[in-house]
Write a protein that holds these residues in place. Structure first.
Motif, PDB file in Angstrom:
ATOM      1  N   SER A   4      24.756  64.977  54.730  1.00 25.81           N
ATOM      2  CA  SER A   4      24.293  66.545  54.586  1.00 25.81           C
ATOM      3  C   SER A   4      25.802  67.564  54.001  1.00 25.81           C
ATOM      4  O   SER A   4      25.671  68.574  53.786  1.00 25.81           O
ATOM      5  CB  SER A   4      24.163  66.700  57.002  1.00 25.81           C
ATOM      6  OG  SER A   4      25.571  66.514  56.817  1.00 25.81           O
ATOM      7  N   ILE A   5      26.831  66.461  53.896  1.00 22.17           N
ATOM      8  CA  ILE A   5      28.190  66.776  52.749  1.00 22.17           C
ATOM      9  C   ILE A   5      27.479  67.390  51.330  1.00 22.17           C
ATOM     10  O   ILE A   5      28.009  68.604  51.357  1.00 22.17           O
ATOM     11  CB  ILE A   5      29.117  66.107  53.501  1.00 22.17           C
ATOM     12  CG1 ILE A   5      29.785  66.479  55.033  1.00 22.17           C
ATOM     13  CG2 ILE A   5      30.148  66.743  53.108  1.00 22.17           C
ATOM     14  CD1 ILE A   5      30.721  66.051  55.306  1.00 22.17           C
ATOM     15  N   GLN A   6      27.072  65.928  51.327  1.00 22.06           N
ATOM     16  CA  GLN A   6      26.875  65.994  49.758  1.00 22.06           C
ATOM     17  C   GLN A   6      25.445  67.297  49.592  1.00 22.06           C
ATOM     18  O   GLN A   6      25.374  68.007  48.407  1.00 22.06           O
ATOM     19  CB  GLN A   6      26.191  64.772  49.089  1.00 22.06           C
ATOM     20  CG  GLN A   6      27.556  64.355  49.114  1.00 22.06           C
ATOM     21  CD  GLN A   6      28.621  65.213  48.243  1.00 22.06           C
ATOM     22  OE1 GLN A   6      28.340  64.304  47.461  1.00 22.06           O
ATOM     23  NE2 GLN A   6      30.027  63.797  48.741  1.00 22.06           N
TER      24      GLN A   6
ATOM     25  N   GLY B  24      31.623  61.482  44.526  1.00 16.31           N
ATOM     26  CA  GLY B  24      31.262  62.812  44.430  1.00 16.31           C
ATOM     27  C   GLY B  24      30.839  62.641  43.425  1.00 16.31           C
ATOM     28  O   GLY B  24      29.596  63.323  43.307  1.00 16.31           O
ATOM     29  N   GLU B  25      30.654  62.200  42.232  1.00 12.55           N
ATOM     30  CA  GLU B  25      29.778  62.449  40.328  1.00 12.55           C
ATOM     31  C   GLU B  25      29.234  60.868  40.625  1.00 12.55           C
ATOM     32  O   GLU B  25      27.859  62.110  40.434  1.00 12.55           O
ATOM     33  CB  GLU B  25      31.196  61.631  39.478  1.00 12.55           C
ATOM     34  CG  GLU B  25      32.193  62.692  39.491  1.00 12.55           C
ATOM     35  CD  GLU B  25      31.670  63.694  38.792  1.00 12.55           C
ATOM     36  OE1 GLU B  25      31.348  64.598  38.169  1.00 12.55           O
ATOM     37  OE2 GLU B  25      32.307  64.802  39.415  1.00 12.55           O
ATOM     38  N   LEU B  26      28.992  60.557  41.746  1.00 10.28           N
ATOM     39  CA  LEU B  26      27.596  59.939  41.848  1.00 10.28           C
ATOM     40  C   LEU B  26      26.809  60.465  42.396  1.00 10.28           C
ATOM     41  O   LEU B  26      25.611  60.853  42.184  1.00 10.28           O
ATOM     42  CB  LEU B  26      28.028  58.149  41.970  1.00 10.28           C
ATOM     43  CG  LEU B  26      29.363  57.670  41.526  1.00 10.28           C
ATOM     44  CD1 LEU B  26      28.726  56.264  42.458  1.00 10.28           C
ATOM     45  CD2 LEU B  26      28.330  57.208  40.375  1.00 10.28           C
TER      46      LEU B  26
ATOM     47  N   ASP C 251      34.910  53.825  49.241  1.00  7.83           N
ATOM     48  CA  ASP C 251      35.855  54.790  48.930  1.00  7.83           C
ATOM     49  C   ASP C 251      34.255  56.412  49.497  1.00  7.83           C
ATOM     50  O   ASP C 251      34.124  56.676  48.396  1.00  7.83           O
ATOM     51  CB  ASP C 251      36.574  55.652  48.625  1.00  7.83           C
ATOM     52  CG  ASP C 251      36.746  57.178  49.239  1.00  7.83           C
ATOM     53  OD1 ASP C 251      36.467  57.352  50.077  1.00  7.83           O
ATOM     54  OD2 ASP C 251      38.213  57.505  48.450  1.00  7.83           O
ATOM     55  N   ILE C 252      33.270  55.867  50.563  1.00  4.38           N
ATOM     56  CA  ILE C 252      31.888  56.645  50.605  1.00  4.38           C
ATOM     57  C   ILE C 252      32.551  58.021  50.791  1.00  4.38           C
ATOM     58  O   ILE C 252      31.539  58.527  50.043  1.00  4.38           O
ATOM     59  CB  ILE C 252      31.743  55.495  51.605  1.00  4.38           C
ATOM     60  CG1 ILE C 252      32.056  55.940  52.985  1.00  4.38           C
ATOM     61  CG2 ILE C 252      30.868  54.549  51.242  1.00  4.38           C
ATOM     62  CD1 ILE C 252      30.662  55.723  53.898  1.00  4.38           C
ATOM     63  N   TRP C 253      33.439  58.646  51.216  1.00  5.66           N
ATOM     64  CA  TRP C 253      34.074  59.824  51.500  1.00  5.66           C
ATOM     65  C   TRP C 253      34.407  60.555  50.290  1.00  5.66           C
ATOM     66  O   TRP C 253      33.517  61.626  50.094  1.00  5.66           O
ATOM     67  CB  TRP C 253      34.972  60.172  52.668  1.00  5.66           C
ATOM     68  CG  TRP C 253      34.486  59.857  54.114  1.00  5.66           C
ATOM     69  CD1 TRP C 253      34.440  58.586  54.589  1.00  5.66           C
ATOM     70  CD2 TRP C 253      32.911  60.399  54.885  1.00  5.66           C
ATOM     71  NE1 TRP C 253      33.271  58.510  55.858  1.00  5.66           N
ATOM     72  CE2 TRP C 253      32.686  58.907  55.913  1.00  5.66           C
ATOM     73  CE3 TRP C 253      32.305  61.147  55.161  1.00  5.66           C
ATOM     74  CZ2 TRP C 253      31.474  59.743  56.754  1.00  5.66           C
ATOM     75  CZ3 TRP C 253      31.468  61.571  55.979  1.00  5.66           C
ATOM     76  CH2 TRP C 253      31.417  60.562  56.594  1.00  5.66           C
ATOM     77  N   GLU C 254      35.319  60.784  49.542  1.00  7.75           N
ATOM     78  CA  GLU C 254      35.937  61.161  48.391  1.00  7.75           C
ATOM     79  C   GLU C 254      35.319  60.102  47.103  1.00  7.75           C
ATOM     80  O   GLU C 254      35.294  61.253  46.022  1.00  7.75           O
ATOM     81  CB  GLU C 254      37.214  61.009  48.578  1.00  7.75           C
ATOM     82  CG  GLU C 254      37.736  61.158  50.076  1.00  7.75           C
ATOM     83  CD  GLU C 254      37.463  63.119  50.611  1.00  7.75           C
ATOM     84  OE1 GLU C 254      37.049  63.641  49.693  1.00  7.75           O
ATOM     85  OE2 GLU C 254      37.175  63.820  51.428  1.00  7.75           O
ATOM     86  N   GLY C 255      35.601  59.257  46.923  1.00 10.00           N
ATOM     87  CA  GLY C 255      34.685  58.529  45.622  1.00 10.00           C
ATOM     88  C   GLY C 255      34.047  58.238  45.052  1.00 10.00           C
ATOM     89  O   GLY C 255      34.207  58.339  43.497  1.00 10.00           O
TER      90      GLY C 255
ATOM     91  N   LYS D  99      30.522  48.265  40.996  1.00 10.26           N
ATOM     92  CA  LYS D  99      31.450  48.836  40.807  1.00 10.26           C
ATOM     93  C   LYS D  99      30.839  50.489  40.185  1.00 10.26           C
ATOM     94  O   LYS D  99      31.992  50.935  40.094  1.00 10.26           O
ATOM     95  CB  LYS D  99      32.066  48.695  38.962  1.00 10.26           C
ATOM     96  CG  LYS D  99      32.849  47.244  39.183  1.00 10.26           C
ATOM     97  CD  LYS D  99      33.814  47.169  40.704  1.00 10.26           C
ATOM     98  CE  LYS D  99      34.217  45.631  40.802  1.00 10.26           C
ATOM     99  NZ  LYS D  99      35.460  45.898  42.079  1.00 10.26           N
ATOM    100  N   TRP D 100      30.237  50.841  40.409  1.00  7.37           N
ATOM    101  CA  TRP D 100      29.105  52.712  39.967  1.00  7.37           C
ATOM    102  C   TRP D 100      27.974  51.814  40.389  1.00  7.37           C
ATOM    103  O   TRP D 100      27.127  51.338  40.982  1.00  7.37           O
ATOM    104  CB  TRP D 100      29.047  52.036  38.152  1.00  7.37           C
ATOM    105  CG  TRP D 100      28.474  53.699  37.769  1.00  7.37           C
ATOM    106  CD1 TRP D 100      27.781  53.945  36.409  1.00  7.37           C
ATOM    107  CD2 TRP D 100      29.508  54.717  37.674  1.00  7.37           C
ATOM    108  NE1 TRP D 100      28.009  55.417  36.540  1.00  7.37           N
ATOM    109  CE2 TRP D 100      29.058  55.872  37.324  1.00  7.37           C
ATOM    110  CE3 TRP D 100      31.167  55.154  38.011  1.00  7.37           C
ATOM    111  CZ2 TRP D 100      29.497  57.354  36.807  1.00  7.37           C
ATOM    112  CZ3 TRP D 100      31.659  55.919  38.215  1.00  7.37           C
ATOM    113  CH2 TRP D 100      30.561  57.055  37.475  1.00  7.37           C
ATOM    114  N   MET D 101      26.929  53.646  40.501  1.00  9.66           N
ATOM    115  CA  MET D 101      26.117  53.342  40.462  1.00  9.66           C
ATOM    116  C   MET D 101      25.154  52.875  40.426  1.00  9.66           C
ATOM    117  O   MET D 101      25.414  52.034  39.017  1.00  9.66           O
ATOM    118  CB  MET D 101      25.232  54.714  40.135  1.00  9.66           C
ATOM    119  CG  MET D 101      23.924  55.665  40.831  1.00  9.66           C
ATOM    120  SD  MET D 101      24.050  56.628  40.832  1.00  9.66           S
ATOM    121  CE  MET D 101      23.447  56.846  38.390  1.00  9.66           C
ATOM    122  N   VAL D 102      24.153  52.022  40.804  1.00 13.85           N
ATOM    123  CA  VAL D 102      23.074  51.189  40.239  1.00 13.85           C
ATOM    124  C   VAL D 102      21.868  51.985  40.541  1.00 13.85           C
ATOM    125  O   VAL D 102      21.640  51.706  41.751  1.00 13.85           O
ATOM    126  CB  VAL D 102      23.039  49.705  41.429  1.00 13.85           C
ATOM    127  CG1 VAL D 102      21.959  48.178  40.451  1.00 13.85           C
ATOM    128  CG2 VAL D 102      24.605  49.360  40.326  1.00 13.85           C
TER     129      VAL D 102
END
Length: 209
Positions: free
Chosen positions: A23-25, A193-195, A187-191, A166-169
């Motif tokens: 919901s935040i995203q 964001g770009e994904l 870091d699911i909360w802050e790490g 390591k990145w989006m899959v």
């Protein structure tokens, strides 16, 4: 379902948990025009969310099923043991104690509005996107079946699991209505964001387009 097929316009977008993260995203990317039922609750098991949807929210947060866990900052942490849900944000310490939930009726009035809005959108929206973090393929299949019975028109599900990648899959998903992704779990909360930005790009609310 492939990520590319998820793109496009939606009349409504709802988070289905498992934490506040989705919901935040959605709010950050202007995809949250109104509050959903599970936006600010912990719902760790998708199977019980499926059960909640199958039951059309009957029994949700019934007083007899509630258990006070303790304090959560300025709020009282409360569990709905029937549906394995945890509320950290609804019962303020100003109106509630560990022994008595004084604002229970007020809280339930709020949730009743959200439930009715949700059920209304299931019948009226032409295309709905549901976003969920954490869930197995088996539970995703059950979710697709449940939503197929609830949603009158079209819908899709974005399911993101946090794993040691390591990145989006993008995962191959045999389900027609479900797109499954994996994000790093460090870091699911802050790490990530770009994904989130990449996944939610080219997804928009039709009424604002």
């Amino acid at each position: 379902m492939e990520l590319s097929k998820l793109k496009g316009g939606y009349d409504a977008v709802f988070s289905l948990g498992d934490l506040c993260l989705a919901s935040i995203q959605l709010k950050k990317h202007n995809l949250r025009p109104f509050s959903g039922v599970l936006d600010w609750m912990a719902s760790p098991t998708l199977s019980t969310v499926n059960e909640l949807l199958e039951n059309r929210f009957i029994g949700f947060m019934d007083y007899d099923n509630l258990r006070v866990i303790g304090y959560a900052d300025s709020n009282i942490c409360v569990s709905d043991d029937a549906y394995n849900l945890v509320s950290n944000h609804d019962f303020s310490r100003e109106k509630n104690t560990l022994e008595f939930l004084g604002s229970y009726l007020e809280v339930m009035e709020k949730y009743e509005r959200r439930i009715q809005r949700f059920l209304h959108q299931m019948q009226t929206a032409k295309r709905i996107l549901f976003v969920r973090t954490e869930g197995t393929l088996e539970d995703a299949a059950s979710l697709q079946n449940t939503l197929s019975e609830m949603v009158k028109h079209d819908f899709n599900v974005l399911l993101i699991n946090h794993t040691p990648v390591k990145w989006m899959v993008e995962k191959h998903c045999p389900l027609e209505k479900v797109c499954m992704m994996e994000f790093p779990n460090e870091d699911i909360w802050e790490g990530n964001g770009e994904l989130w930005k990449e996944v939610l790009s080219d997804i928009y609310l039709t009424k604002s387009k």
